[in-house]
Write a protein that holds these residues in place. Sequence first.
Motif, PDB file in Angstrom:
ATOM      1  N   GLN A 178     -71.876 -11.772 -99.366  1.00  0.00           N
ATOM      2  CA  GLN A 178     -71.817 -13.593 -98.887  1.00  0.00           C
ATOM      3  C   GLN A 178     -72.654 -14.222 -99.595  1.00  0.00           C
ATOM      4  OE1 GLN A 178     -72.095 -12.777 -95.369  1.00  0.00           O
ATOM      5  NE2 GLN A 178     -69.307 -12.720 -95.032  1.00  0.00           N
ATOM      6  N   THR A 179     -73.725 -13.436-100.201  1.00  0.00           N
ATOM      7  CA  THR A 179     -75.428 -14.350-100.304  1.00  0.00           C
ATOM      8  C   THR A 179     -75.605 -14.042-101.178  1.00  0.00           C
ATOM      9  OG1 THR A 179     -76.682 -12.767 -98.865  1.00  0.00           O
ATOM     10  CG2 THR A 179     -75.440 -15.099 -97.869  1.00  0.00           C
ATOM     11  N   GLY A 180     -75.097 -13.068-102.207  1.00  0.00           N
ATOM     12  CA  GLY A 180     -76.187 -12.192-102.465  1.00  0.00           C
ATOM     13  C   GLY A 180     -77.626 -11.720-103.079  1.00  0.00           C
ATOM     14  N   VAL A 181     -77.766 -12.138-101.436  1.00  0.00           N
ATOM     15  CA  VAL A 181     -79.247 -11.729-101.297  1.00  0.00           C
ATOM     16  C   VAL A 181     -79.199 -10.117-100.990  1.00  0.00           C
ATOM     17  CG1 VAL A 181     -81.304 -12.062-100.167  1.00  0.00           C
ATOM     18  CG2 VAL A 181     -80.282 -13.765-101.357  1.00  0.00           C
ATOM     19  N   LYS A 182     -80.615  -9.537-101.404  1.00  0.00           N
ATOM     20  CA  LYS A 182     -80.302  -7.704-100.848  1.00  0.00           C
ATOM     21  C   LYS A 182     -80.850  -8.035 -99.362  1.00  0.00           C
ATOM     22  CE  LYS A 182     -80.635  -3.613-102.938  1.00  0.00           C
ATOM     23  NZ  LYS A 182     -81.661  -2.079-103.875  1.00  0.00           N
ATOM     24  N   ARG A 188     -73.538  -9.112 -96.841  1.00  0.00           N
ATOM     25  CA  ARG A 188     -75.104  -9.827 -96.945  1.00  0.00           C
ATOM     26  C   ARG A 188     -74.951 -10.147 -98.859  1.00  0.00           C
ATOM     27  NH1 ARG A 188     -79.879  -7.198 -96.107  1.00  0.00           N
ATOM     28  NH2 ARG A 188     -79.429  -7.576 -93.956  1.00  0.00           N
ATOM     29  N   GLU A 244     -83.099  -8.960 -95.427  1.00  0.00           N
ATOM     30  CA  GLU A 244     -82.832 -10.135 -94.710  1.00  0.00           C
ATOM     31  C   GLU A 244     -83.909 -11.269 -94.921  1.00  0.00           C
ATOM     32  OE1 GLU A 244     -81.902  -8.108 -90.811  1.00  0.00           O
ATOM     33  OE2 GLU A 244     -82.261 -10.187 -89.742  1.00  0.00           O
TER      34      GLU A 244
END
Lengths: 254, 128
Positions: A169-173, A166, A175
């Motif tokens: 792909q998104t740079g967010v840790k 994640r 969910e």
Amino acid sequence: MSFINMAATSAGRVAVLCRNFQKGLTLCNTTCSNQNNFFHRTQLRFFHPRVSASNFFPSLVEQCRALHSSHSRRGLEEFFDDPKNWGEQHVKSGAPWSAKQLRTKSNEDLHKLWYVLLKENNMLLTLEQESKRQAVPMPSPERLKKVERSMKRLDSVVNERTEALRLLQTGVKNERPGEWRRNCLGQAIWYKFKEHPIPWYMNRRYKKKQFFALPFVNFFTQLNLEKHLRIRNRKRRAEKEEKLKLQKFSKATA
Amino acid sequence: MTLVRPGKEQPPDTVQFRIPLEMTKCDVKNYLEKIYNVPVGPVRTRIQYGTNKKRNHLNQRVKRPDYKVAYVQLAQQQTFLFPNVFPKKDVAHEPGSMDEIQDKFLEDERQRQKPDPRRGGITDWFGF
């Protein structure tokens, strides 16, 4: 490993706990792949342009299906242990899976191992309940703890992988989106966002929540800080004293 | 999911399970079909309340956890009988081991408790 369903064999049950049986699994894999190669070679040898191979020899997929000897059809028997172990006082079992070992496995392997562990867990729970019913000591109850720990570690490894993916792909840790906020008690908390059908400025209950601390709270934040520091220093001192004690006794014995 | 021995007599095609409270009948059906490959017919569930009446040594009420019971009927006219998972086994201990010494001791104790065989089964409180 992908075409053999190891989830339901007796080999799979042993693989639950004994990491030494990893070698057994790889051996089984290699023997099956050798057989596969043999069939492939025979098919090529007898292949003739006029006569299609499928008439004389079954296709590779059907041969693979014939090799699926490991797919168990036992059903409800899997809720019980091997009949040889019924009535025993102690049942031998290996070490639980460690996180280090699990990180070396592929995702498909981990997926299968999860279901093997799940079935083993169900079997142990049925055994535990039956032993309570019959007022008999359960043979080797430490197996339950081992399975529970293995499953926890597997879950943590899978979570690590999803988190890494994640991040890439998104740079967010995480969910679920959230952020650090100061609540009315002056503490820093991780506020998790919820889904609402209306914007926040139209949400009366949300507007009543205070995400700021008034000046009279500073006294209590100071007290909280002192408490935290006291606990931390107490822990450090205890560790130091433990170390000194061990040193003293090692000097005495040496 | 725990397979339990039924407390009351159940029909031969019914299997009794203890499942988490959050599981539903559909969940149970799919679980057994997909993971255990068992043909499942109708499933009935009920929630068993765990008592909060018992008290511990500090006179605090101790709650026994609630659980859901699922009665699963097998399809394709299959039957299931809960097996005896603790059959008695005659274990021959190796000579000189602790278990053998214990067994011998218990055997001697039992012998001592038995009445005198020469009295022919008469109880002790008859005179002589």
